[in-house]
Structure formats: C-alpha cells, structure tokens
Design a protein around this motif. Structure first.
Motif, PDB file in Angstrom:
ATOM      1  N   GLN A  23      45.343  40.103 -84.567  1.00 11.41           N
ATOM      2  CA  GLN A  23      44.546  41.323 -84.714  1.00 11.41           C
ATOM      3  C   GLN A  23      43.319  41.287 -83.803  1.00 11.41           C
ATOM      4  OE1 GLN A  23      45.152  44.145 -86.544  1.00 11.41           O
ATOM      5  NE2 GLN A  23      47.188  43.231 -86.756  1.00 11.41           N
ATOM      6  N   THR A  24      42.806  40.088 -83.539  1.00  4.92           N
ATOM      7  CA  THR A  24      41.626  39.965 -82.685  1.00  4.92           C
ATOM      8  C   THR A  24      41.885  40.546 -81.304  1.00  4.92           C
ATOM      9  OG1 THR A  24      41.017  37.942 -83.860  1.00  4.92           O
ATOM     10  CG2 THR A  24      39.933  38.336 -81.746  1.00  4.92           C
ATOM     11  N   PHE A  25      43.095  40.316 -80.770  1.00  2.00           N
ATOM     12  CA  PHE A  25      43.444  40.783 -79.428  1.00  2.00           C
ATOM     13  C   PHE A  25      44.205  42.111 -79.445  1.00  2.00           C
ATOM     14  CE2 PHE A  25      42.188  36.613 -78.184  1.00  2.00           C
ATOM     15  CZ  PHE A  25      42.005  36.625 -76.808  1.00  2.00           C
ATOM     16  N   ALA A  26      44.397  42.698 -80.619  1.00  2.00           N
ATOM     17  CA  ALA A  26      45.280  43.858 -80.736  1.00  2.00           C
ATOM     18  C   ALA A  26      44.833  45.034 -79.877  1.00  2.00           C
ATOM     19  CB  ALA A  26      45.378  44.289 -82.201  1.00  2.00           C
ATOM     20  N   ARG A  27      43.528  45.220 -79.723  1.00  2.00           N
ATOM     21  CA  ARG A  27      43.033  46.388 -78.985  1.00  2.00           C
ATOM     22  C   ARG A  27      42.646  46.055 -77.545  1.00  2.00           C
ATOM     23  NH1 ARG A  27      39.013  49.364 -83.379  1.00  2.00           N
ATOM     24  NH2 ARG A  27      40.553  49.610 -85.053  1.00  2.00           N
ATOM     25  N   SER A  28      43.002  44.884 -77.076  1.00  2.00           N
ATOM     26  CA  SER A  28      42.569  44.451 -75.738  1.00  2.00           C
ATOM     27  C   SER A  28      43.772  44.131 -74.871  1.00  2.00           C
ATOM     28  CB  SER A  28      41.644  43.227 -75.855  1.00  2.00           C
ATOM     29  OG  SER A  28      40.553  43.486 -76.697  1.00  2.00           O
ATOM     30  N   GLU A  29      44.470  45.169 -74.464  1.00  2.98           N
ATOM     31  CA  GLU A  29      45.690  44.973 -73.681  1.00  2.98           C
ATOM     32  C   GLU A  29      45.408  44.235 -72.373  1.00  2.98           C
ATOM     33  OE1 GLU A  29      49.298  47.623 -71.650  1.00  2.98           O
ATOM     34  OE2 GLU A  29      47.826  48.570 -72.973  1.00  2.98           O
ATOM     35  N   ARG A  30      44.317  44.590 -71.701  1.00  4.26           N
ATOM     36  CA  ARG A  30      44.013  43.947 -70.417  1.00  4.26           C
ATOM     37  C   ARG A  30      43.680  42.477 -70.609  1.00  4.26           C
ATOM     38  NH1 ARG A  30      40.666  47.117 -65.976  1.00  4.26           N
ATOM     39  NH2 ARG A  30      38.888  46.768 -67.354  1.00  4.26           N
ATOM     40  N   LEU A  31      42.966  42.145 -71.686  1.00  2.58           N
ATOM     41  CA  LEU A  31      42.635  40.742 -71.915  1.00  2.58           C
ATOM     42  C   LEU A  31      43.863  39.945 -72.359  1.00  2.58           C
ATOM     43  CD1 LEU A  31      39.116  40.986 -73.589  1.00  2.58           C
ATOM     44  CD2 LEU A  31      39.709  40.634 -71.189  1.00  2.58           C
ATOM     45  N   ARG A  32      44.781  40.587 -73.069  1.00  3.86           N
ATOM     46  CA  ARG A  32      46.053  39.913 -73.393  1.00  3.86           C
ATOM     47  C   ARG A  32      46.809  39.589 -72.114  1.00  3.86           C
ATOM     48  NH1 ARG A  32      46.734  44.018 -77.221  1.00  3.86           N
ATOM     49  NH2 ARG A  32      48.559  44.831 -76.099  1.00  3.86           N
ATOM     50  N   ALA A  33      46.854  40.554 -71.202  1.00  2.00           N
ATOM     51  CA  ALA A  33      47.552  40.333 -69.933  1.00  2.00           C
ATOM     52  C   ALA A  33      46.863  39.234 -69.120  1.00  2.00           C
ATOM     53  CB  ALA A  33      47.602  41.635 -69.135  1.00  2.00           C
ATOM     54  N   PHE A  34      45.556  39.228 -69.119  1.00  2.00           N
ATOM     55  CA  PHE A  34      44.763  38.219 -68.396  1.00  2.00           C
ATOM     56  C   PHE A  34      45.100  36.823 -68.924  1.00  2.00           C
ATOM     57  CE2 PHE A  34      40.114  37.511 -66.765  1.00  2.00           C
ATOM     58  CZ  PHE A  34      40.536  36.374 -66.072  1.00  2.00           C
ATOM     59  N   LEU A  35      45.022  36.654 -70.252  1.00  4.07           N
ATOM     60  CA  LEU A  35      45.285  35.337 -70.842  1.00  4.07           C
ATOM     61  C   LEU A  35      46.730  34.907 -70.608  1.00  4.07           C
ATOM     62  CD1 LEU A  35      44.290  32.974 -72.536  1.00  4.07           C
ATOM     63  CD2 LEU A  35      44.935  34.263 -74.587  1.00  4.07           C
ATOM     64  N   LYS A  36      47.659  35.802 -70.810  1.00  2.00           N
ATOM     65  CA  LYS A  36      49.082  35.486 -70.610  1.00  2.00           C
ATOM     66  C   LYS A  36      49.335  35.049 -69.173  1.00  2.00           C
ATOM     67  CE  LYS A  36      53.665  37.520 -71.453  1.00  2.00           C
ATOM     68  NZ  LYS A  36      54.278  37.401 -70.114  1.00  2.00           N
ATOM     69  N   PHE A  37      48.740  35.734 -68.223  1.00  4.61           N
ATOM     70  CA  PHE A  37      48.961  35.414 -66.812  1.00  4.61           C
ATOM     71  C   PHE A  37      48.447  34.016 -66.466  1.00  4.61           C
ATOM     72  CE2 PHE A  37      47.407  35.426 -62.394  1.00  4.61           C
ATOM     73  CZ  PHE A  37      48.584  35.731 -61.722  1.00  4.61           C
ATOM     74  N   VAL A  38      47.222  33.703 -66.860  1.00  5.77           N
ATOM     75  CA  VAL A  38      46.651  32.414 -66.451  1.00  5.77           C
ATOM     76  C   VAL A  38      47.356  31.256 -67.137  1.00  5.77           C
ATOM     77  CG1 VAL A  38      44.414  33.397 -65.842  1.00  5.77           C
ATOM     78  CG2 VAL A  38      44.764  32.518 -68.162  1.00  5.77           C
ATOM     79  N   VAL A  39      47.759  31.426 -68.398  1.00  7.86           N
ATOM     80  CA  VAL A  39      48.468  30.340 -69.093  1.00  7.86           C
ATOM     81  C   VAL A  39      49.849  30.132 -68.488  1.00  7.86           C
ATOM     82  CG1 VAL A  39      49.492  29.614 -71.287  1.00  7.86           C
ATOM     83  CG2 VAL A  39      47.197  30.587 -71.249  1.00  7.86           C
ATOM     84  N   GLU A  40      50.564  31.211 -68.241  1.00  8.78           N
ATOM     85  CA  GLU A  40      51.909  31.083 -67.669  1.00  8.78           C
ATOM     86  C   GLU A  40      51.864  30.509 -66.263  1.00  8.78           C
ATOM     87  OE1 GLU A  40      53.732  34.894 -68.053  1.00  8.78           O
ATOM     88  OE2 GLU A  40      54.267  34.583 -70.170  1.00  8.78           O
ATOM     89  N   MET A  41      50.890  30.913 -65.463  1.00 11.37           N
ATOM     90  CA  MET A  41      50.748  30.354 -64.120  1.00 11.37           C
ATOM     91  C   MET A  41      50.446  28.859 -64.179  1.00 11.37           C
ATOM     92  SD  MET A  41      51.123  32.553 -61.531  1.00 11.37           S
ATOM     93  CE  MET A  41      49.993  32.131 -60.189  1.00 11.37           C
ATOM     94  N   GLU A  42      49.562  28.455 -65.075  1.00  8.51           N
ATOM     95  CA  GLU A  42      49.240  27.034 -65.200  1.00  8.51           C
ATOM     96  C   GLU A  42      50.460  26.238 -65.644  1.00  8.51           C
ATOM     97  OE1 GLU A  42      48.382  23.325 -66.686  1.00  8.51           O
ATOM     98  OE2 GLU A  42      48.988  24.958 -68.027  1.00  8.51           O
ATOM     99  N   GLN A  43      51.218  26.800 -66.573  1.00 10.57           N
ATOM    100  CA  GLN A  43      52.398  26.098 -67.076  1.00 10.57           C
ATOM    101  C   GLN A  43      53.487  25.975 -66.010  1.00 10.57           C
ATOM    102  OE1 GLN A  43      53.149  24.800 -70.618  1.00 10.57           O
ATOM    103  NE2 GLN A  43      51.013  24.542 -69.990  1.00 10.57           N
ATOM    104  N   LEU A  44      53.471  26.886 -65.053  1.00 15.14           N
ATOM    105  CA  LEU A  44      54.426  26.803 -63.940  1.00 15.14           C
ATOM    106  C   LEU A  44      53.953  25.869 -62.839  1.00 15.14           C
ATOM    107  CD1 LEU A  44      55.422  30.587 -63.645  1.00 15.14           C
ATOM    108  CD2 LEU A  44      56.887  28.702 -64.432  1.00 15.14           C
ATOM    109  N   GLY A  45      52.792  25.272 -63.020  1.00 17.04           N
ATOM    110  CA  GLY A  45      52.244  24.378 -62.004  1.00 17.04           C
ATOM    111  C   GLY A  45      51.542  25.093 -60.874  1.00 17.04           C
TER     112      GLY A  45
END
Length: 342
Positions: A23-45
């Motif tokens: 619920q904390t991130f429910a109204r922050s679509e851009r911040l969800r995308a930001f966090l998802k992108f940086v974590v996935e990129m890091e996990q891909l090396g």
C-alpha cells in the motif's frame, strides 16, 4: 556489493515483489518502476549502467538529449524513493528480514539482512494504522515555574484540547522613540513571518497576551540614536527570562543591511531548530503541534528510519483520537490538521 552476491536472487525478487505490491507504493507508479528497474539491472549484473542518464531515458522516458547534470529529475525522484522505502520498512515491511536500500550518492541498490523482530498487529489489515501510544490515554500536563511566573499558577493543567495546537507568539516592541533602523528591522521580521511555519506574530501595536501565555515572547528592538548600536532582545514574556540578544554596530548602512541583520536574527531564533523552540522544549512548554513540527522537520533533514518513527509518533499524537491515513512530510499540511477534519 560482496554482501549482495551472498543473497539468493529469489529472496531479492520476493522482497522486491512485496514492496511493489504494498500500500505504501500503491500510488507511486513512477517510483515502483524506478525501484524495479534498478533492482533488476543490478541482479542482471548491470550495476555499472545505473547512471542518471540511463534511468532518465529508460524509466522516465526522457529523450537522448537528456542531461542529468542540468535536469535534476532523477536525483529528485531518487530522494523520494529513499523516503518511501524508509516508510515501507517502518510500517508494512517492519518484519522483513531482507531489505532493499538505495544509498545516498548512488543508484545501485544494496541489500540488508536484519533479525526478525515481530511487532504485534491487530489484524493483517492493520499495517497501515499506527498503534496509539499508551501515553495518549492520559491528559498532557505541563509544569511551570509559578514563582517566576505567578500568572500561570492559576491557569490549570494544559490538557490536549487547550494546548494541542499552541505555537510561539512573537510580540515586537520598539524601545523609546528609536530611529529608522528599528522600523526597518520590524518590517523585515513581519515580512519574513509569511514564510515561517510554526510561529505566530502579534499585530502591530498589540499589547495583549496570546491565548497561550506560556508561549508568548517579546522581541524588543532598541535603536536609540543613530550613533548607537542596533539591539534586538528576545524575552519569554511570562518569566522574563532572556532567550536571545544580538547587536549590530552603528555605522553607514542601508535598509538591506538592516534586513539582513533581521533575517540572521530570525534564523537563530524563529525557526524550528532555533532558540525559541529549544527554550520551550527544555522547559516542557512545547505543545503537541510544536513537537510534531520539530520531529517532522528533523525527519526531512536526516531521512532516517529512527527519525521517521519519531515523527510518526508525534503526528499520531496530533491527530488523536483520529488516525492519519498517511505520513505527512509537508509542514503546511501538518498545520492544516489543526483547522480541518479528515
């Protein structure tokens, strides 16, 4: 990043999924995308590619001319993301043992492992609700030095209804006839008050006390003759205690110099981290609203987990017995809580 490599990718993906679905991130679509992108990129090396330009283009759809050195978009959004992550782990994610963080000065996520600390909740849906501190069940009483301030001895205890929203009130007086410098100093103070949260100012020529006499302060401006220094003295009205005093040597000076002296005086005394709030805090005079403003201001300065928890506690005190649906970071919104229902 050595610690990251010892954490299984599945654990990171699950931790990320829980944040994105919260619920904390429910109204922050851009911040969800930001966090998802940086974590996935890091996990891909691909952590080395996590730069302001890449994030601006891939997450925020900026074109190839995007210059992160000129456009602060990514830096601003990163600050918002860090604050939202802190809010998540202070509330919904308080029992998470693997935590994702975006350290200051970098966009590459790091992962913290913490011991499981279970905090009771009334139900699964209670994560968005603060628990009322036990202290709120009792009235708030302030103690005064009634020997030095006898007029407060008969005022009675200051319970929540009477003292909840009190703010320091500044009354400005000019000593003697004075000269033009005192007038400029007072005008500069009054103009600056339009931008100062957490204070009120008495109307010009007003001699009466405010509704909370223990929060009344007298600012005396003494210019004397043109050849004398300009002095500004701030006193606690009820006790006569000196809070702050400054002088400016006489000499060739214009209105801008006097205004600069007034603004310096304000910065040292009439801000949330200035001498007036410190005076009230040390003597147990602060209202619930004052405590709330101070704690929220400190959170905005530090952006730390502990500061967030403290500010949350004070915000719930302010809203009691109602409950705030969200954590408030804007000081003007906190002030608005005292004048509207929600």
């Amino acid at each position: 990043m050595s610690d990251v490599r010892r954490i299984e990718g599945d654990r990171v993906r699950l931790a990320l999924a829980r944040i994105l679905e919260s619920q904390t991130f429910a109204r922050s679509e851009r911040l969800r995308a930001f966090l998802k992108f940086v974590v996935e990129m890091e996990q891909l090396g691909l952590a080395s590619q996590l730069k302001g330009y890449t994030i601006g283009v891939d997450v925020f759809s900026r074109d190839g001319s995007f210059d992160p050195g000129v456009d602060p978009l990514v830096r601003v959004q990163a600050g918002k993301l860090r604050r939202l992550i802190n809010m998540y782990y202070a509330d919904e994610g308080r029992n998470e043992t693997l935590r994702i963080r975006i350290p200051l000065g970098s966009y590459v996520p790091v992962y913290e492992t913490v011991s499981a600390v279970r905090r009771p909740a009334d139900s699964a849906g209670a994560a968005r609700t603060w628990t009322k501190p036990a202290a709120l069940a009792e009235p708030i009483h302030l103690e005064f030095d009634t020997q030095s301030a006898p007029e407060l001895a008969t005022s009675g205890a200051y319970g929540p209804d009477k003292d909840l929203n009190g703010l320091p009130r500044i009354q400005i007086e000019r000593a003697g006839e004075g000269d033009w410098r005192a007038r400029i100093f007072e005008n500069a103070i009054r103009l600056a008050f339009e931008q100062l949260p957490g204070f009120t100012i008495a109307p010009a020529q007003s001699k009466g006390r405010g509704s909370n006499p223990h929060l009344d302060f007298h600012l005396t401006v003494d210019a004397g003759n043109t050849g004398r220094p300009l002095g500004a003295t701030l006193m606690h009205a009820a006790t006569g205690q000196l809070v702050f005093h400054r002088t400016r040597p006489a000499g060739t000076e214009g209105s801008r110099h006097i205004a600069g002296f007034a603004h310096q005086f304000i910065a040292e005394t009439m801000t949330l981290n200035g001498e007036v709030y410190a005076f009230c805090r040390c003597r147990g005079l602060s209202s619930v609203l004052m405590d709330c403003l101070e704690a929220t201001y400190l959170y905005k300065l530090e952006n730390s987990h502990d500061a967030y928890l403290e500010a949350s506690r004070h915000q719930q005190r302010l809203a009691h017995p109602r409950r705030l649906p969200v954590f408030i970071t804007d000081l003007s919104d906190l002030l608005a809580l005292t004048t509207r229902a929600f």
